[in-house]
Design an enzyme around this catalytic site. Structure first.
Site, PDB file in Angstrom:
ATOM      1  N   TYR A   1      -3.603  16.623   1.482  1.00  0.00           N
ATOM      2  CA  TYR A   1      -4.153  15.269   1.591  1.00  0.00           C
ATOM      3  C   TYR A   1      -3.092  14.388   2.230  1.00  0.00           C
ATOM      4  O   TYR A   1      -1.969  14.301   1.736  1.00  0.00           O
ATOM      5  CB  TYR A   1      -4.510  14.773   0.192  1.00  0.00           C
TER       6      TYR A   1
ATOM      7  N   TRP B   1      -7.435   3.859 -10.513  1.00  0.00           N
ATOM      8  CA  TRP B   1      -6.720   3.779  -9.232  1.00  0.00           C
ATOM      9  C   TRP B   1      -7.452   2.832  -8.278  1.00  0.00           C
ATOM     10  O   TRP B   1      -6.830   1.995  -7.629  1.00  0.00           O
ATOM     11  CB  TRP B   1      -6.578   5.166  -8.616  1.00  0.00           C
ATOM     12  N   TRP B   2      -8.754   2.986  -8.197  1.00  0.00           N
ATOM     13  CA  TRP B   2      -9.524   2.095  -7.318  1.00  0.00           C
ATOM     14  C   TRP B   2      -9.331   0.632  -7.713  1.00  0.00           C
ATOM     15  O   TRP B   2      -9.136  -0.228  -6.852  1.00  0.00           O
ATOM     16  CB  TRP B   2     -11.005   2.441  -7.369  1.00  0.00           C
TER      17      TRP B   2
ATOM     18  N   HIS C   1       1.731   4.306  -3.083  1.00  0.00           N
ATOM     19  CA  HIS C   1       1.459   5.725  -2.828  1.00  0.00           C
ATOM     20  C   HIS C   1       2.717   6.596  -2.868  1.00  0.00           C
ATOM     21  O   HIS C   1       2.629   7.804  -2.657  1.00  0.00           O
ATOM     22  CB  HIS C   1       0.771   5.897  -1.471  1.00  0.00           C
TER      23      HIS C   1
ATOM     24  N   TYR D   1       0.848  -1.198   0.000  1.00  0.00           N
ATOM     25  CA  TYR D   1       0.000   0.000   0.000  1.00  0.00           C
ATOM     26  C   TYR D   1       0.882   1.246   0.000  1.00  0.00           C
ATOM     27  O   TYR D   1       0.668   2.171  -0.778  1.00  0.00           O
ATOM     28  CB  TYR D   1      -0.925   0.002   1.221  1.00  0.00           C
TER      29      TYR D   1
END
Length: 104
Positions: free
Chosen positions: A41, A76-77, A22, A18
């Site tokens: 963000y 992306w999802w 990113h 993960y």
């Protein structure tokens, strides 16, 4: 600015993956987020509970919600669904958090 916070989960065996995905996020996803008014963000990982806490400042709910319908967000999802729980539309399962304190 509107401050938002939400919580998601990451699979117990996917913490490193993960984080790798990113760092960095896709440049086109970053561009879409910025062009839709997202600022500051950040996502934080609670390794013991496999929880992700996210905070973001947005210019409007409408622009923020519009991100979901972009091609890059949809891709992306789909790219992330193997490392975290996802809804039938591939969006990450999440819950909004209520702000109870803010020090400026």
């Amino acid at each position: 600015m509107i401050r938002k916070a939400f919580v998601m989960q990451v699979n117990a065996d996917a913490h490193e993956e993960y984080q790798r995905r990113h760092n960095p996020i896709w440049p086109e996803l970053e561009a879409v987020l910025k062009s839709h008014g997202a600022h500051h963000y950040a996502i934080y990982l609670d390794q013991e509970r496999n929880l992700l806490f996210a905070t973001v400042e947005i210019e409007s709910e409408e622009r923020w919600n519009a991100v979901a319908s972009t091609d890059v967000c949809q891709r992306w999802w789909k790219h992330m669904r193997d490392v975290m729980p996802a809804n039938p539309d591939n969006s990450p399962v999440n819950a909004e958090l209520k702000e109870v304190f803010y020090l400026q």
